[in-house]
Scaffold this active site. Structure first.
Site, PDB file in Angstrom:
ATOM      1  N   GLN A 144      72.998  35.380  23.372  1.00 17.87           N
ATOM      2  CA  GLN A 144      72.780  34.636  24.612  1.00 17.87           C
ATOM      3  C   GLN A 144      71.996  35.468  25.639  1.00 17.87           C
ATOM      4  O   GLN A 144      72.208  35.351  26.845  1.00 17.87           O
ATOM      5  CB  GLN A 144      74.116  34.192  25.194  1.00 17.87           C
ATOM      6  CG  GLN A 144      74.711  32.959  24.545  1.00 17.87           C
ATOM      7  CD  GLN A 144      73.913  31.689  24.852  1.00 17.87           C
ATOM      8  OE1 GLN A 144      73.264  31.579  25.874  1.00 17.87           O
ATOM      9  NE2 GLN A 144      73.993  30.723  23.942  1.00 17.87           N
ATOM     10  N   SER A 145      71.047  36.241  25.173  1.00 23.53           N
ATOM     11  CA  SER A 145      70.282  37.130  26.046  1.00 23.53           C
ATOM     12  C   SER A 145      69.447  36.375  27.069  1.00 23.53           C
ATOM     13  O   SER A 145      68.599  35.542  26.721  1.00 23.53           O
ATOM     14  CB  SER A 145      69.352  38.007  25.189  1.00 23.53           C
ATOM     15  OG  SER A 145      68.419  38.687  25.989  1.00 23.53           O
ATOM     16  N   ASN A 146      69.665  36.692  28.353  1.00 21.43           N
ATOM     17  CA  ASN A 146      68.810  36.160  29.416  1.00 21.43           C
ATOM     18  C   ASN A 146      67.415  36.762  29.346  1.00 21.43           C
ATOM     19  O   ASN A 146      66.416  36.084  29.614  1.00 21.43           O
ATOM     20  CB  ASN A 146      69.415  36.469  30.781  1.00 21.43           C
ATOM     21  CG  ASN A 146      70.775  35.852  30.989  1.00 21.43           C
ATOM     22  OD1 ASN A 146      70.970  34.673  30.718  1.00 21.43           O
ATOM     23  ND2 ASN A 146      71.718  36.645  31.477  1.00 21.43           N
TER      24      ASN A 146
ATOM     25  N   ALA B 263      65.808  37.740  26.662  1.00 22.37           N
ATOM     26  CA  ALA B 263      65.049  37.111  25.574  1.00 22.37           C
ATOM     27  C   ALA B 263      64.481  35.770  26.018  1.00 22.37           C
ATOM     28  O   ALA B 263      63.313  35.451  25.751  1.00 22.37           O
ATOM     29  CB  ALA B 263      65.950  36.933  24.354  1.00 22.37           C
TER      30      ALA B 263
END
Length: 334
Positions: free
Chosen positions: A75-77, A79
């Site tokens: 859930q990388s912001n 990325a």
């Protein structure tokens, strides 16, 4: 400090607001709290990585790259914002995700930031928790070069001296806003993870002779490890901007008491803090970074840590899209 000497592309809606939170301040009975709204940077629903990407993507274009590679948690912001930036600049995007959250529910794996990554057309590869993420990105880069592509690798969180320039600039920005509005800032607080935001902020504050302490609330590593990581990057960033020696080890302060069971794992304090802010001020914080940072700040206010402060600025690093990925893990009945 002249940042215009560094290559930069325009991706963010700047300046972001410096917003007073009167109802939260009154509820907590402590200092007046202001939030630096870097959730409002605009790109891909906004967030702090957009400031970093203005410098990183400019460097990629200068090096004639046609595809960017980066890494993070599922859930990388970072990325999500990188994928959006690639679209805006006509580049391809490759994402390498580390499966850091055990027994993750379906929403975590498919909605929130992941859904946006797919909408932006990024290609996603997943690796096991504990993998060497830099090596994983290098493998992707080697495969792309074999296909005639020119890849550019962006470190996790965009956290290197180039990316940290975005938060040197942010410090200069909110200092200007505070001067305009006659706000005397006594403390700056934010969530600290990959180190680039804290490193950039401290360089900007020190270069401006602002004499404002900066506290990072850790979301991942233990205190000593986090502080050393930030210090190393802050020194490199200061050298990079031509201000060697302005940062000391004592300038780097992280409180890592609010991580809970680990990175990306919700805590009761985070859940309560996110609900409190939403219901008092109508502002959404994310469950991984600013939510835990806010929980830490609220607890520290209650303990008298900021007893000498009249005004605190909390830097909101964005990421509310992640709330959808955590929908089954959050308690909204509070």
């Amino acid at each position: 400090m002249l940042l215009s000497r560094f290559p930069r592309v325009s991706l963010a809606h700047l300046p972001t607001p410096l917003e007073h939170l009167p109802r939260l301040s009154k509820h907590l009975g402590g200092p007046e709290i202001y939030v630096k709204r870097d959730d409002c940077t605009g790109l891909g629903t906004g967030g702090n990585k957009t400031r970093k990407l203005e410098f990183l993507m400019a460097d990629a274009l200068q090096k004639k790259a046609d595809v960017v590679i980066t890494q993070g948690a599922v859930q990388s912001n970072h990325a999500r914002q990188t994928a959006a930036a690639a679209c805006k600049l006509g580049m391809a995007c490759e994402l390498v995700f580390e499966k850091r959250v055990a027994d993750a529910p379906e929403a975590y794996l498919t909605s929130g930031n992941v859904l946006l990554d797919r909408i932006y057309g990024a290609r996603i590869a997943e690796v096991d928790k504990g993998s060497d993420m830099n090596a994983a990105m290098e493998r992707v880069a080697a495969d792309l070069r074999a296909k005639g592509k020119t890849p550019y690798i962006i470190p996790g969180g965009g956290s290197n001296p180039i990316g940290a320039l975005g938060y040197v600039d942010c410090a200069l920005e909110f200092l200007s806003q505070a001067n305009r509005d006659e706000i005397i800032i006594d403390h700056v607080v934010h969530a600290t993870g990959s180190a680039g935001t804290q490193a950039g902020l401290i360089v900007g504050l020190k270069a401006s002779h602002a004499n404002i302490p900066l506290l990072g609330i850790g979301v991942n590593a233990p205190k000593t490890e986090q502080e050393e990581k930030v210090y190393k990057l802050a020194v490199e960033t200061a050298d990079y901007v031509g201000a060697a020696g302005i940062v000391t080890r004592d300038d780097i302060v992280a409180n890592c008491d609010y991580v809970g069971a680990g990175y990306g794992v919700p805590t009761e304090g985070m859940n309560e803090a996110v609900l409190l802010l939403a219901r008092l001020e109508g502002i959404l914080f994310d469950p991984v970074y600013s939510g835990k940072g806010l929980a830490g700040m609220i607890d520290l206010i209650g303990k008298g840590f900021f007893s000498d402060a009249k005004n605190i600025v909390f830097v909101h690093t964005g990421g509310s899209a992640g709330l959808f990925g955590y929908s089954s893990l959050l308690n909204t009945a509070g």
